[in-house]
Design a protein around this motif. Sequence first.
Motif, short mmCIF file in Angstrom:
data_model
loop_
_atom_site.label_atom_id
_atom_site.label_comp_id
_atom_site.label_asym_id
_atom_site.label_seq_id
_atom_site.Cartn_x
_atom_site.Cartn_y
_atom_site.Cartn_z
N MET A 127 39.33 36.74 47.64
CA MET A 127 39.48 36.61 46.18
C MET A 127 40.95 36.64 45.79
SD MET A 127 36.28 38.98 44.88
CE MET A 127 36.71 38.76 43.16
N MET A 128 41.75 37.49 46.48
CA MET A 128 43.18 37.55 46.16
C MET A 128 43.86 36.23 46.51
SD MET A 128 44.26 41.42 47.29
CE MET A 128 45.94 41.15 46.75
N GLU A 129 43.51 35.63 47.63
CA GLU A 129 44.09 34.33 47.98
C GLU A 129 43.71 33.27 46.95
OE1 GLU A 129 42.70 33.54 51.87
OE2 GLU A 129 44.14 34.88 52.87
N ALA A 130 42.44 33.34 46.48
CA ALA A 130 42.02 32.38 45.45
C ALA A 130 42.77 32.62 44.15
CB ALA A 130 40.52 32.49 45.24
N ALA B 288 45.83 30.80 34.12
CA ALA B 288 46.13 32.23 34.08
C ALA B 288 44.94 33.07 33.62
CB ALA B 288 47.34 32.47 33.17
N PRO B 289 44.20 32.70 32.56
CA PRO B 289 43.06 33.55 32.15
C PRO B 289 42.03 33.73 33.25
CG PRO B 289 43.64 32.03 30.41
CD PRO B 289 44.41 31.59 31.60
N MET C 132 39.80 37.14 37.64
CA MET C 132 39.58 37.34 39.07
C MET C 132 40.29 38.60 39.57
SD MET C 132 39.94 34.52 42.10
CE MET C 132 38.68 33.53 41.28
N MET C 133 41.49 38.91 39.03
CA MET C 133 42.20 40.12 39.42
C MET C 133 41.45 41.37 38.98
SD MET C 133 44.83 39.24 41.17
CE MET C 133 45.67 40.81 41.20
N ASP D 155 37.95 46.02 40.54
CA ASP D 155 36.66 46.69 40.58
C ASP D 155 36.15 46.79 42.02
OD1 ASP D 155 36.76 46.94 37.86
OD2 ASP D 155 35.54 45.13 37.47
N GLN D 156 36.33 45.71 42.78
CA GLN D 156 35.91 45.73 44.18
C GLN D 156 36.67 46.79 44.97
OE1 GLN D 156 33.58 44.05 45.87
NE2 GLN D 156 32.84 42.81 44.15
#
Length: 389
Positions: free
Chosen positions: A210-213, A222-223, A228-229, A234-235
């Motif tokens: 998810m961080m790479e995405a 950006a939104p 996603m961040m 939360d994860q």
Amino acid sequence: MSITLSSSLSVIRYSIIILSAFISMYIYPYDNYGKFTLVMLLFLSLTVLERSLHNLSAKRLILCVEVIFSAWLCTTYGHLMLFVSLSTLLSYAFLPAVSLLRLMAFGIHLVLLNLAFQHEQPLWIICTNLIFLLLSILLSLLRHATGDRKEIIHLYDELRKKHYELDETRKRLVEFNHQVEVAAQSSERQRIARQLHDDIGHRLIRVKMMMEAAIQIMPTDAPRGYDMMLQIRDQVSDSMDNMRNTVKRMHPITSLKDEYAIDRLLENIGRETGIHTSLTIEGTPFPLYPSIQIVLYKNAQEALTNALRHGQATSIEVLLDYQDNEIRMSVSNNGIVGEPPAQGKRQLGMGMSGMQERIQLVGGSVDIRWAYPFTVVTRLPVYKSSEII
């Protein structure tokens, strides 16, 4: 007959024979003192020979000769030879023979003494019989006492042997329990390792992807990248909570005492809630049975939960009183005191009912004091290790 008793009786017998011989030489005028001395030395030699023999049949034969010989001494050398004859009782009274045979030996010996003194005055004969009978009774009682002592020593040795066996069994049981505990901990660690790999490991892989995405999306959208961040946060938060719980479970419990320690319970409650907790111990503490320790811990835990949930307490005090026949635990708090339940109108809550059920299983009692400060008193019967033998 024990070696110590046998040696003591032999010394007494030799002393009686020697003293009787010396006193007779000074009292009675014998025609030939050399012959008298030779005869006494011969009798003394028989007693020494009888004591040195190990064959029971040979011992009995020598004793028969001694009885007859001593009766002849009484007839030939005077009244003091009675003590020489009575000294023979000290030997055959303790032989491992059947009671009937021993009684026959007493009877034959008494008959021979009466024959030896048949020409004496009646009073002397009566005294001789009384002395013989009293000495026979005393020696019989001493024999029974010696047998009882040997039996007591044997029982003591058996009891000590059983005690050692029980102690060894207890040690093996403790070792087996330790092995079971180690095996259980090893199995739990393996399960936790699989959980770390299957759950937390997969979560971390998903977070990395998810961080790479998010890195790819942020420059153009950006939104969406921001959302996603937040999901990544939360994860990570869930993974940290899961990791924290897993690490807590990996700490091995060293013993039941550590797992159900009331002082540790109060320390955790005070650290997590910020309320003041204290533990007071009265009396001399002693080890408790696991069932008693668990009931005390569960009841203290329930009383603390009620004080925080219903009483809104800011201070909780626990008193442990170790007495001879019971242990008393009082849990008091400064919270709000409710009205006592009226009989037939209001029942105790599930927590209090559970406390009563646990206490009844171990034969104890619980007392709820509704006056300020609200106090729950638990009384449990206890038994010290010295009382269970």
